[in-house]
Write an enzyme that holds these catalytic residues in place. Structure first.
Site, PDB file in Angstrom:
ATOM      1  N   HIS A 200      23.501 -12.367   8.681  1.00  0.00           N
ATOM      2  CA  HIS A 200      24.734 -12.138   9.442  1.00  0.00           C
ATOM      3  C   HIS A 200      24.567 -12.456  10.929  1.00  0.00           C
ATOM      4  CE1 HIS A 200      22.798  -8.180  10.172  1.00  0.00           C
ATOM      5  NE2 HIS A 200      23.482  -8.201  11.286  1.00  0.00           N
ATOM      6  N   ASP A 257      11.847  -6.465   7.704  1.00  0.00           N
ATOM      7  CA  ASP A 257      13.274  -6.184   7.858  1.00  0.00           C
ATOM      8  C   ASP A 257      13.934  -7.076   8.893  1.00  0.00           C
ATOM      9  OD1 ASP A 257      15.634  -4.614   7.266  1.00  0.00           O
ATOM     10  OD2 ASP A 257      15.371  -3.671   9.217  1.00  0.00           O
ATOM     11  N   HIS A 262      15.957 -12.481  10.747  1.00  0.00           N
ATOM     12  CA  HIS A 262      16.800 -12.583  11.937  1.00  0.00           C
ATOM     13  C   HIS A 262      16.078 -13.246  13.112  1.00  0.00           C
ATOM     14  CE1 HIS A 262      19.625 -10.217   9.823  1.00  0.00           C
ATOM     15  NE2 HIS A 262      19.181  -9.037  10.141  1.00  0.00           N
TER      16      HIS A 262
END
Length: 520
Positions: A200, A257, A262
């Site tokens: 995202h 994570d 990201h």
């Protein structure tokens, strides 16, 4: 000294987003937090903006036995608590609620997928729903194999009557071996160009603007290399702890994570060369070249160039915050890292010798995600008569959240008779400059999937090359003596070892607690 240079307001019409192909979005894990607070609000916005036709529908799938009306009520409550949905009037919700349908079933049973196929056919015959299918895996990673297997067995991936695409949420595996296995599994059912691995972060305006900012401005593109850049830092800091995700986080940790997806994605966009065109494979080819230019670390290099931390008790915004080991669901002797900082070296012609530092952590001083490009210092002899007269090096900061924008720092003469320097900031904020609603990341990405545009999604070779860099760090940490946890207090800037990681090269992090923009 801060000087905010405001762009003239440029109003953007709510209808500026393009129309998408009609489809039925099948959300697996339809009652989870992601679906309730992100996916459905984003789809609500897209319907309200006129991007989706009357043939668009949503079919939520989860284990709980509820009917369509109960599902709609749950989604209304979830959307009301989501900032992505904005204000919702009764009339707007009534217009949208007719799109929402629900089916309960065990995702590990093939019969569930037979019932999904029958329900989709029924929706087409009775409501005129599209025969295009978008399958969204809003589930824990452990459910992915069963879902993909079920879709394949019942031929729901077939494209005889319309397109069929699958969206897979991170994490994409736990290491290189599991990522390859997951990719092989999905590839048995879906073609690669129908697989959308979603991150995202890539849907945020500033992230997309990195490419435009770099390659669309002649004042920046020539200096974006080792000749002018001293170092790059990429930060993703959170004030929140693990919340209700302790079960997942105990297995994952900060490196898996955040860094494995990201932050490495942000690194590739910052370091990539110019693509031949702004097209999915051209952009992703350049990103893969960056990942392949970073050599996997040896255990000795991991010890020198990677730092892990875990938060202890502290105070954030005047509130006491517990230590990680005191959070619900966390082992009292947990060795899971809640902070990770890594120095990556991109060994290619453009970036050789320029370190890229990435850091992420929970329970830090402030919520901020940004990329800071630090330029080399100019010769000081012209102005510097004393140490305090030294002009600070230029920095370009691309703020991704909480307020998307770009900051450029430069030196100027302080008013007065003396030739005294001052550092000033030019600050661009999307919200104040354009004066319009920015689509949420999920609005942007869902619309791209419906349009068949994979530019902002991650290709298989990207995933596997990311894990080639992360897996050696995980293996080294598993075999090395762990630090004395906790080693940073909640509300702080992180462990001191992270500062030392940069200080040995004469570099330093931008302070998290003082990282402000003109949006604030």
């Amino acid at each position: 000294m801060d000087v905010v240079i405001e762009a003239a307001p440029f109003p953007i019409a709510e209808s500026s987003l393009p129309n998408a192909d009609p489809c039925v979005v099948v959300i697996f894990g339809a009652l989870g937090d992601l679906a309730t607070r992100k996916l459905v609000p984003a789809l609500f916005r897209l319907v309200g903006e006129g991007c989706l036709s009357s043939r668009f529908k949503i079919l939520g799938v989860a284990r709980k036995q509820i009917n369509d009306e109960e599902y709609r009520e749950r989604m209304r409550a979830g959307a009301a608590g989501s900032k992505d949905a904005g204000e919702i009037s009764d009339a707007e919700w009534r217009a949208f609620a007719g799109c929402l349908h629900y089916l309960h079933g065990d995702l590990h049973e093939v019969e569930t997928y037979r019932r999904i196929a029958r329900r989709l056919e029924q929706m087409t015959l009775q409501e005129g729903a599209s025969e295009n299918r978008l399958f969204y895996l809003s589930t824990p990673p452990s459910a992915a194999p069963s879902i993909v297997h079920g879709l394949g067995i019942i031929k729901l991936s077939s494209e005889e009557k319309g397109w069929s695409r699958i969206v897979v949420e991170k994490p994409f595996g736990r290491d290189l071996e599991s990522a390859r296995a997951l990719n092989d599994l999905i590839a048995d059912v879906f073609d690669e160009n129908h697989i959308y691995r979603i991150d995202h972060y890539l849907g945020k305006e500033t992230v997309q603007n990195i490419i435009f900012f770099r390659f669309g401005n002649s004042m920046f593109e020539p200096i974006w290399n080792r000749n002018y850049v001293d170092y790059v830092e990429i930060t993703a800091a959170e004030t929140e702890g693990v919340g209700t995700r302790a079960g997942y986080y105990e297995e994952a940790g900060a490196l898996r994570d955040m860094v494995a997806n990201h932050l490495l994605q942000l690194l590739t966009l910052t370091a990539m060369g110019p693509p031949v065109e702004f097209e999915a494979d051209a952009v992703r080819d350049e990103k893969v070249r960056v990942l392949r230019s970073i050599h996997p670390m040896t255990p000795e290099e991991v010890a020198a160039r990677a730092v892990r931390g875990q938060y202890g008790a502290g105070e954030i915004d005047g509130r006491r915050a517990p230590a990680y080991r005191d959070e619900d669901g966390v082992a009292k002797d947990s060795m899971t890292e809640t902070y990770a900082a890594v120095e990556f070296l991109v060994e290619n012609w453009r970036w050789s010798g320029v370190p890229f530092y990435v850091r992420t952590g929970k329970r830090l001083a402030r919520d901020v995600t940004e990329i800071a490009v630090h330029f080399k210092r100019t010769p000081q002899a012209l102005f510097a008569r004393a140490h305090e007269d030294r002009i600070e090096p230029n920095v370009i900061v691309m703020r991704i959240q909480p307020d998307e924008g770009i900051i450029v720092t430069f030196g100027a003469k302080r008013p007065g008779a003396e030739m005294a320097p001052a550092t000033v900031h030019m600050d661009f904020c999307y919200r104040t400059a354009f004066g319009a609603h920015l689509p949420s990341a999920y609005e942007t990405l869902l619309l791209d999937v419906m349009q068949g545009d994979a530019t902002l999604f991650i290709r298989r070779d990207e995933i596997e090359n990311q894990w080639k860099l992360i897996t050696p760090i995980l293996e080294a940490w598993a075999n090395q003596q762990p630090p004395e946890f906790p080693n940073y207090a909640a509300g702080s800037e992180g462990p001191v070892e992270s500062d030392e990681l940069l200080a040995r090269n004469g570099h330093g992090w931008r302070p998290i607690s003082g990282s402000l923009s003109g949006c604030e």
